[in-house]
Design an enzyme around this catalytic site. Structure first.
Site, PDB file in Angstrom:
ATOM      1  N   ALA A 218      72.700  41.379  47.500  1.00  0.00           N
ATOM      2  CA  ALA A 218      72.715  41.755  48.849  1.00  0.00           C
ATOM      3  C   ALA A 218      73.110  40.328  49.441  1.00  0.00           C
ATOM      4  CB  ALA A 218      71.500  41.948  49.213  1.00  0.00           C
TER       5      ALA A 218
ATOM      6  N   HIS B 190      73.674  50.193  41.530  1.00  0.00           N
ATOM      7  CA  HIS B 190      72.696  51.060  42.388  1.00  0.00           C
ATOM      8  C   HIS B 190      73.329  51.929  43.093  1.00  0.00           C
ATOM      9  CE1 HIS B 190      69.773  47.537  41.943  1.00  0.00           C
ATOM     10  NE2 HIS B 190      69.925  48.314  40.755  1.00  0.00           N
TER      11      HIS B 190
ATOM     12  N   CYS C 239      73.285  74.776  47.582  1.00  0.00           N
ATOM     13  CA  CYS C 239      71.991  75.295  46.826  1.00  0.00           C
ATOM     14  C   CYS C 239      70.724  75.009  48.042  1.00  0.00           C
ATOM     15  CB  CYS C 239      71.918  74.633  45.729  1.00  0.00           C
ATOM     16  SG  CYS C 239      71.078  72.846  45.770  1.00  0.00           S
TER      17      CYS C 239
ATOM     18  N   THR D  44      71.865  37.208  44.562  1.00  0.00           N
ATOM     19  CA  THR D  44      70.856  38.011  44.167  1.00  0.00           C
ATOM     20  C   THR D  44      69.492  37.243  43.634  1.00  0.00           C
ATOM     21  OG1 THR D  44      70.192  39.347  42.420  1.00  0.00           O
ATOM     22  CG2 THR D  44      72.087  37.911  41.716  1.00  0.00           C
TER      23      THR D  44
HETATM   24  P1  NAD Z   1      67.592  40.350  47.594  1.00  0.00           P
HETATM   25  O1  NAD Z   1      67.538  40.489  48.763  1.00  0.00           O
HETATM   26  O2  NAD Z   1      66.423  40.548  46.635  1.00  0.00           O
HETATM   27  O3  NAD Z   1      68.115  38.818  47.377  1.00  0.00           O
HETATM   28  C1  NAD Z   1      68.888  38.178  48.094  1.00  0.00           C
HETATM   29  C2  NAD Z   1      69.494  36.895  47.598  1.00  0.00           C
HETATM   30  O4  NAD Z   1      70.386  36.355  48.411  1.00  0.00           O
HETATM   31  C3  NAD Z   1      68.079  35.813  48.297  1.00  0.00           C
HETATM   32  O5  NAD Z   1      67.437  35.257  47.144  1.00  0.00           O
HETATM   33  C4  NAD Z   1      68.880  35.229  49.382  1.00  0.00           C
HETATM   34  O6  NAD Z   1      68.201  33.949  49.346  1.00  0.00           O
HETATM   35  C5  NAD Z   1      70.112  34.971  49.004  1.00  0.00           C
HETATM   36  N1  NAD Z   1      71.220  34.917  50.106  1.00  0.00           N
HETATM   37  C6  NAD Z   1      71.215  35.861  51.239  1.00  0.00           C
HETATM   38  N2  NAD Z   1      72.264  35.330  51.767  1.00  0.00           N
HETATM   39  C7  NAD Z   1      72.889  34.398  51.436  1.00  0.00           C
HETATM   40  C8  NAD Z   1      73.836  33.567  51.559  1.00  0.00           C
HETATM   41  N3  NAD Z   1      74.810  33.623  52.499  1.00  0.00           N
HETATM   42  N4  NAD Z   1      74.406  32.628  50.488  1.00  0.00           N
HETATM   43  C9  NAD Z   1      73.698  32.554  49.648  1.00  0.00           C
HETATM   44  N5  NAD Z   1      72.634  33.119  49.186  1.00  0.00           N
HETATM   45  C10 NAD Z   1      72.171  33.916  50.148  1.00  0.00           C
HETATM   46  O7  NAD Z   1      68.830  40.962  46.788  1.00  0.00           O
HETATM   47  P2  NAD Z   1      69.042  41.878  45.486  1.00  0.00           P
HETATM   48  O8  NAD Z   1      68.804  40.747  44.456  1.00  0.00           O
HETATM   49  O9  NAD Z   1      70.815  42.269  45.633  1.00  0.00           O
HETATM   50  O10 NAD Z   1      68.286  42.975  45.357  1.00  0.00           O
HETATM   51  C11 NAD Z   1      68.003  43.873  46.353  1.00  0.00           C
HETATM   52  C12 NAD Z   1      68.483  45.122  46.208  1.00  0.00           C
HETATM   53  O11 NAD Z   1      68.514  45.743  47.333  1.00  0.00           O
HETATM   54  C13 NAD Z   1      69.700  45.725  45.431  1.00  0.00           C
HETATM   55  O12 NAD Z   1      69.021  46.706  44.280  1.00  0.00           O
HETATM   56  C14 NAD Z   1      70.520  46.230  46.322  1.00  0.00           C
HETATM   57  O13 NAD Z   1      70.958  47.547  45.633  1.00  0.00           O
HETATM   58  C15 NAD Z   1      69.731  46.639  47.620  1.00  0.00           C
HETATM   59  N6  NAD Z   1      70.566  46.095  48.932  1.00  0.00           N
HETATM   60  C16 NAD Z   1      71.822  46.091  49.055  1.00  0.00           C
HETATM   61  C17 NAD Z   1      72.308  45.718  50.289  1.00  0.00           C
HETATM   62  C18 NAD Z   1      73.755  45.958  50.558  1.00  0.00           C
HETATM   63  O14 NAD Z   1      74.547  46.636  49.734  1.00  0.00           O
HETATM   64  N7  NAD Z   1      74.633  44.939  51.112  1.00  0.00           N
HETATM   65  C19 NAD Z   1      71.655  45.108  51.191  1.00  0.00           C
HETATM   66  C20 NAD Z   1      70.168  45.001  50.998  1.00  0.00           C
HETATM   67  C21 NAD Z   1      69.817  45.408  49.785  1.00  0.00           C
END
Ligand code: NAD
Length: 253
Positions: A29, A128, A164, A202
């Site tokens: 994300a 996902h 369905c 992530t």
């Molecule tokens: P997470 O929210 O757990 O972690 C995101 C990480 O990214 C954090 O540790 C944060 O510090 C870091 N981060 C955020 N912005 C940043 C930037 N600009 N530069 C550097 N680092 C940055 O996300 P995850 O590990 O992907 O797990 C969350 C779950 O949520 C996933 O399963 C995903 O499917 C879903 N999700 C998806 C979206 C999307 O599609 N954009 C958005 C939210 C959640």
């Protein structure tokens, strides 16, 4: 870490990219926050700000409660993915693909911004799922999300499957739901056969996605982690870069 340390780490990471022949990227994300889609666990994350929101996204509560489903459809109507555009970090991975070294782009994101940026559908592995489609939880019929959102906008608060009558959901993996075994197998085999795994944006706290880092490292791949906050896998990484991805990935790649 001082600025000089960051610059030295970036330089070493660039060398690792230059030496690598088969790279796998694993994104989360955090790569889409600069496109206006909040993450879950970062400082401005959806769950950091509202921890109870996490309960709404289990498959059990979705199946059991029409109220949860109505709330979920309203959230989907307002989802920032509809307005979001790819940012410099997504585009940097398109550049990496052009070098011919990127074997797979495994993403936990559901926003399709990698494909919108120009990454080939062939190499993107959506662990996902995608919010751009709906799926019937009974007959598995898939449709474009916009079709179903139009029904919600015209007053169907919890629209059933047209074929369905089953419960519809975005074609994403909710907590409590298993990943598609074929998609997971493809991601695991890519992680096993790469010589460099680049994890970006992530928290590496959702499994089995996070475990791909361990799989790659066990198979002998080098690991680079680009994330604003520490992750449980930082100790396996040859280099860790903490800057914003919209700056870090273009300078790295
Ligand atoms: P997470 O929210 O757990 O972690 C995101 C990480 O990214 C954090 O540790 C944060 O510090 C870091 N981060 C955020 N912005 C940043 C930037 N600009 N530069 C550097 N680092 C940055 O996300 P995850 O590990 O992907 O797990 C969350 C779950 O949520 C996933 O399963 C995903 O499917 C879903 N999700 C998806 C979206 C999307 O599609 N954009 C958005 C939210 C959640």
């Amino acid at each position: 870490m001082t600025d000089a340390d960051e610059t030295a780490a970036l330089q070493r990471a660039r060398e690792l990219i230059a030496e690598a022949e088969r790279i796998v990227a694993l994104t989360g994300a955090g790569i889409s926050t600069e496109s206006g889609i909040p993450d879950f666990r970062g400082p401005q994350g959806v769950w950091t700000r509202n921890p109870s929101a996490q309960k709404l996204v289990t498959i059990q509560s979705y199946l059991a409660s029409a109220e949860v489903r109505r709330a979920a459809w309203q959230e989907r109507l307002r989802h920032p993915a509809w307005q979001a555009r790819p940012n410099a970090a997504h585009r940097a991975l398109v550049e990496l693909e052009r070098t011919g070294k990127l074997a797979a782009l495994i993403t936990q994101n559901i926003d399709e911004l990698h494909q919108q940026a120009g990454s080939s559908a062939d190499i993107v592995v959506e662990l996902h799922g995608t919010i751009h489609q709906t799926v019937c939880l009974q007959c598995s019929d898939r449709r474009p999300m916009r079709e179903t959102l139009a029904r919600v906008e015209s007053g169907e608060m919890d629209p059933p499957c047209r074929l369905c009558g089953g419960i519809l959901k975005s074609a994403t993996i909710s907590f409590g739901q298993a990943l598609d075994p074929q998609v997971l197998a493809r991601a695991q085999s890519a992680a096993e056969s790469c010589d460099l795994l680049l994890a970006a944006g992530t928290s590496l706290s959702v499994h089995p996605a996070a475990g791909l880092v361990g799989i790659a490292a066990d198979a002998g791949a080098k690991v680079i982690i680009c994330n604003a906050e520490p992750t449980p896998y930082d100790h396996l990484a040859a280099e860790v870069l903490r800057g914003p991805l919209g700056t870090v990935l273009p300078s790295l790649l």
